[in-house]
Design a protein around this motif. Structure first.
Motif, PDB file in Angstrom:
ATOM      1  N   GLY A   1      -2.921  23.230 -38.250  1.00  0.00           N
ATOM      2  CA  GLY A   1      -2.561  23.945 -36.976  1.00  0.00           C
ATOM      3  C   GLY A   1      -2.625  23.269 -35.630  1.00  0.00           C
ATOM      4  N   ALA A   2      -3.438  21.955 -35.383  1.00  0.00           N
ATOM      5  CA  ALA A   2      -3.435  21.326 -34.407  1.00  0.00           C
ATOM      6  C   ALA A   2      -1.963  20.087 -34.150  1.00  0.00           C
ATOM      7  CB  ALA A   2      -4.773  20.387 -34.340  1.00  0.00           C
ATOM      8  N   ALA A   3      -1.732  20.379 -32.762  1.00  0.00           N
ATOM      9  CA  ALA A   3      -0.624  19.528 -32.446  1.00  0.00           C
ATOM     10  C   ALA A   3      -0.947  18.387 -31.859  1.00  0.00           C
ATOM     11  CB  ALA A   3       0.133  20.444 -31.243  1.00  0.00           C
ATOM     12  N   TRP A   4      -2.221  17.666 -32.196  1.00  0.00           N
ATOM     13  CA  TRP A   4      -2.658  16.438 -31.869  1.00  0.00           C
ATOM     14  C   TRP A   4      -1.368  15.334 -32.290  1.00  0.00           C
ATOM     15  CZ3 TRP A   4      -8.303  16.512 -33.702  1.00  0.00           C
ATOM     16  CH2 TRP A   4      -9.105  17.523 -32.977  1.00  0.00           C
TER      17      TRP A   4
ATOM     18  N   GLU B   1      -2.563  14.073 -22.303  1.00  0.00           N
ATOM     19  CA  GLU B   1      -3.644  14.840 -21.781  1.00  0.00           C
ATOM     20  C   GLU B   1      -3.132  16.231 -21.036  1.00  0.00           C
ATOM     21  OE1 GLU B   1      -7.152  12.999 -19.909  1.00  0.00           O
ATOM     22  OE2 GLU B   1      -5.973  11.066 -20.167  1.00  0.00           O
ATOM     23  N   VAL B   2      -1.810  16.349 -21.164  1.00  0.00           N
ATOM     24  CA  VAL B   2      -1.149  17.720 -20.363  1.00  0.00           C
ATOM     25  C   VAL B   2      -0.642  18.730 -21.747  1.00  0.00           C
ATOM     26  CG1 VAL B   2      -0.876  16.584 -18.340  1.00  0.00           C
ATOM     27  CG2 VAL B   2       0.926  16.560 -20.076  1.00  0.00           C
ATOM     28  N   GLY B   3      -0.524  18.232 -22.821  1.00  0.00           N
ATOM     29  CA  GLY B   3      -0.012  19.065 -23.906  1.00  0.00           C
ATOM     30  C   GLY B   3       1.283  19.691 -23.585  1.00  0.00           C
TER      31      GLY B   3
ATOM     32  N   TYR C   1      -8.862  18.668 -27.397  1.00  0.00           N
ATOM     33  CA  TYR C   1      -7.476  18.350 -27.668  1.00  0.00           C
ATOM     34  C   TYR C   1      -7.182  16.971 -27.649  1.00  0.00           C
ATOM     35  CZ  TYR C   1      -2.720  17.513 -26.551  1.00  0.00           C
ATOM     36  OH  TYR C   1      -1.106  17.049 -26.647  1.00  0.00           O
ATOM     37  N   ASN C   2      -6.305  16.703 -28.811  1.00  0.00           N
ATOM     38  CA  ASN C   2      -5.927  15.296 -29.133  1.00  0.00           C
ATOM     39  C   ASN C   2      -6.842  14.460 -29.801  1.00  0.00           C
ATOM     40  OD1 ASN C   2      -3.423  14.221 -29.460  1.00  0.00           O
ATOM     41  ND2 ASN C   2      -3.138  13.515 -27.249  1.00  0.00           N
ATOM     42  N   GLY C   3      -8.054  15.526 -29.977  1.00  0.00           N
ATOM     43  CA  GLY C   3      -9.383  14.447 -30.759  1.00  0.00           C
ATOM     44  C   GLY C   3      -9.757  13.538 -29.894  1.00  0.00           C
ATOM     45  N   ILE C   4      -9.707  13.724 -28.499  1.00  0.00           N
ATOM     46  CA  ILE C   4     -10.343  12.957 -27.535  1.00  0.00           C
ATOM     47  C   ILE C   4     -11.926  13.352 -27.632  1.00  0.00           C
ATOM     48  CG2 ILE C   4     -10.729  12.831 -25.128  1.00  0.00           C
ATOM     49  CD1 ILE C   4      -7.857  13.349 -24.549  1.00  0.00           C
TER      50      ILE C   4
ATOM     51  N   ALA D   1      -7.649  23.669 -27.175  1.00  0.00           N
ATOM     52  CA  ALA D   1      -7.981  22.459 -28.394  1.00  0.00           C
ATOM     53  C   ALA D   1      -6.999  22.009 -29.240  1.00  0.00           C
ATOM     54  CB  ALA D   1      -9.491  22.886 -29.040  1.00  0.00           C
ATOM     55  N   PHE D   2      -6.291  22.881 -29.641  1.00  0.00           N
ATOM     56  CA  PHE D   2      -5.211  22.671 -30.556  1.00  0.00           C
ATOM     57  C   PHE D   2      -3.733  22.157 -30.375  1.00  0.00           C
ATOM     58  CE2 PHE D   2      -7.252  24.359 -34.856  1.00  0.00           C
ATOM     59  CZ  PHE D   2      -8.271  23.550 -34.734  1.00  0.00           C
TER      60      PHE D   2
END
Length: 421
Positions: free
Chosen positions: A122-125, A133-135, A220-223, A371-372
């Motif tokens: 379910g994560a859009a990373w 960094e702006v999703g 978010y993005n695994g940062i 986060a996702f």
């Protein structure tokens, strides 16, 4: 003898006639010869020399011209080749940048997430790039911004920020700011001011992606934490949205008016959860369809309730913030993602109902959105004037702009949002 005399006499005139001519001719010839000699001595020789010089000069000029032309042609060819090369490099760089910042032509559905190996379900990373960094704000492409201008019909403008001192007292243990006006001592005709103890999320706000990370899977993005603002670095701050800017098509889901029409009500002093179906029904009732890249505004009526609430109720909410909001669940998250929204904002202080019931903490919608998905959340927006106008003319879409404060590493900001109808 007589004959000869006659002959002589007859010939004499001829001689005399000739003589003058001969004399004149002699003089003329003499002068002509002199002139001819002079001309021969002065003119013919220089003519040959001048012709030789002219030919030589012509040859030199021609050779120089050819060399110059060849040089210019050579330089021109090199310049054109250099320009072409630079153009090719620039074109490749532009394509690379576009590919890096542009959303994919076909976004994955919720069930197709994740696209990056090792990312949580379910994560859009990685959907918008591994360093993004702006999703979902990436969905506000230039083409969509231009298309959104078609939602401007009357030119009416609605400011969507509450005053920064509302709610008062602030919610969620946030402090109250003080506002000081400064008069310059040597120039009393000039004013300045400053804020102390200012919480950028105390009133109408955007949540930066750094605001909430997943307690297990992280930001978010695994940062990693060490790179996140406030946790060792400066990434995922509100400054990313500020530099990018937010502009596009806004859509209002007026759930409060829908409830009035169908005879439902909300208890604003409880953590009542508004079913996803009510949001969908409000949109259907309004006859507006969501499009990819839309900024969805959800009005539940909280601002209207709060502005008319007693001091006692406001004080109780400041002590323990209990607020209604939309259903915070995975199915809501699925619906938001599958509609490929750029952002979601509400007049609710938390968008979703808070606090969560025991055992449902993992269903916190902030985990999914911030986060996702990297989907910014707006809260406590003032949607009252906009909602009244939408109800009056039946148009529930509009052009929306927002310019968050450029706070390096900031966790939130007033939205400074405008809806233009």
């Amino acid at each position: 003898m007589a004959k000869s005399k006659k002959k002589v006499r007859k010939a004499a005139p001829k001689a005399r006639k000739v003589a003058p001519k001969a004399v004149k001719g002699k003089k003329a010839v003499s002068k002509g010869v002199k002139r001819a000699v002079a001309v021969k001595a002065a003119k013919p020789a220089p003519k040959k020399v001048s012709r030789k010089i002219e030919r030589k000069v012509a040859e030199v000029v021609t050779a120089s011209t050819r060399a110059s032309v060849d040089l210019e042609s050579s330089i021109g060819r090199m310049e054109r080749a250099a320009v072409r090369k630079v153009g090719e490099i620039a074109a490749r760089a532009t394509r690379a940048v576009r590919e890096a910042i542009s959303p994919p032509s076909k976004l994955p559905s919720y069930d197709e997430l994740p696209v990056r190996k090792g990312a949580p379900a379910g994560a859009a990373w990685g959907v918008f790039g591994d360093d993004d960094e702006v999703g979902t704000i990436n969905l506000l492409t230039p083409e969509r911004v231009v298309a959104a201008t078609s939602s401007i019909r009357t030119g009416k403008v609605f400011a969507l920020n509450l005053p920064i001192n509302i709610p008062d007292p602030p919610l969620f243990t946030r402090g109250k700011h003080t506002h000081t006006i400064k008069i310059f001592p040597n120039a009393e005709f000039v004013l300045d001011d400053f804020l102390d103890n200012f919480y950028p999320q105390a009133s109408s706000q955007w949540d930066a992606l750094a605001h909430v990370k997943h307690p297990v899977h992280g930001a978010y993005n695994g940062i990693p934490d060490k790179e996140m603002t406030g946790r060792g670095g400066m990434r995922l701050g509100i400054d990313n949205l500020a530099r990018r800017g937010i502009a596009g098509r806004g859509v209002l889901a007026d759930v409060a008016r829908y409830h009035e029409r169908v005879g439902k009500s909300i208890n604003f002093t409880t953590a009542e959860s508004i079913p996803l179906e009510d949001v969908q029904a409000a949109l259907e009732d309004e006859g507006v369809e969501l499009q990819a890249g839309d900024i969805l505004l959800i009005r539940i009526g909280w601002t209207k309730f709060y502005l008319s609430a007693s001091h006692e109720i406001k004080a109780e909410l400041a002590k323990e913030t209990v607020v209604p909001g939309i259903e915070g669940s995975e199915r809501t998250a699925r619906w938001l993602w599958n509609n490929h929204l750029a952002a979601v904002a509400s007049d609710s202080p938390a968008l979703e109902a808070l606090p969560k019931p025991a055992g449902e903490e993992a269903e916190f919608l902030h985990f999914h959105m911030l986060a996702f998905f990297g989907m910014p959340i707006g809260e406590m927006w003032n949607l009252e004037g906009l909602a009244d106008d939408c109800a009056a003319d039946g148009d529930y879409d509009f052009f929306l702009t927002s310019a968050p404060l450029n706070i390096p590493g900031g966790v939130g900001s007033p939205p400074n949002a405008l809806a233009i109808k």
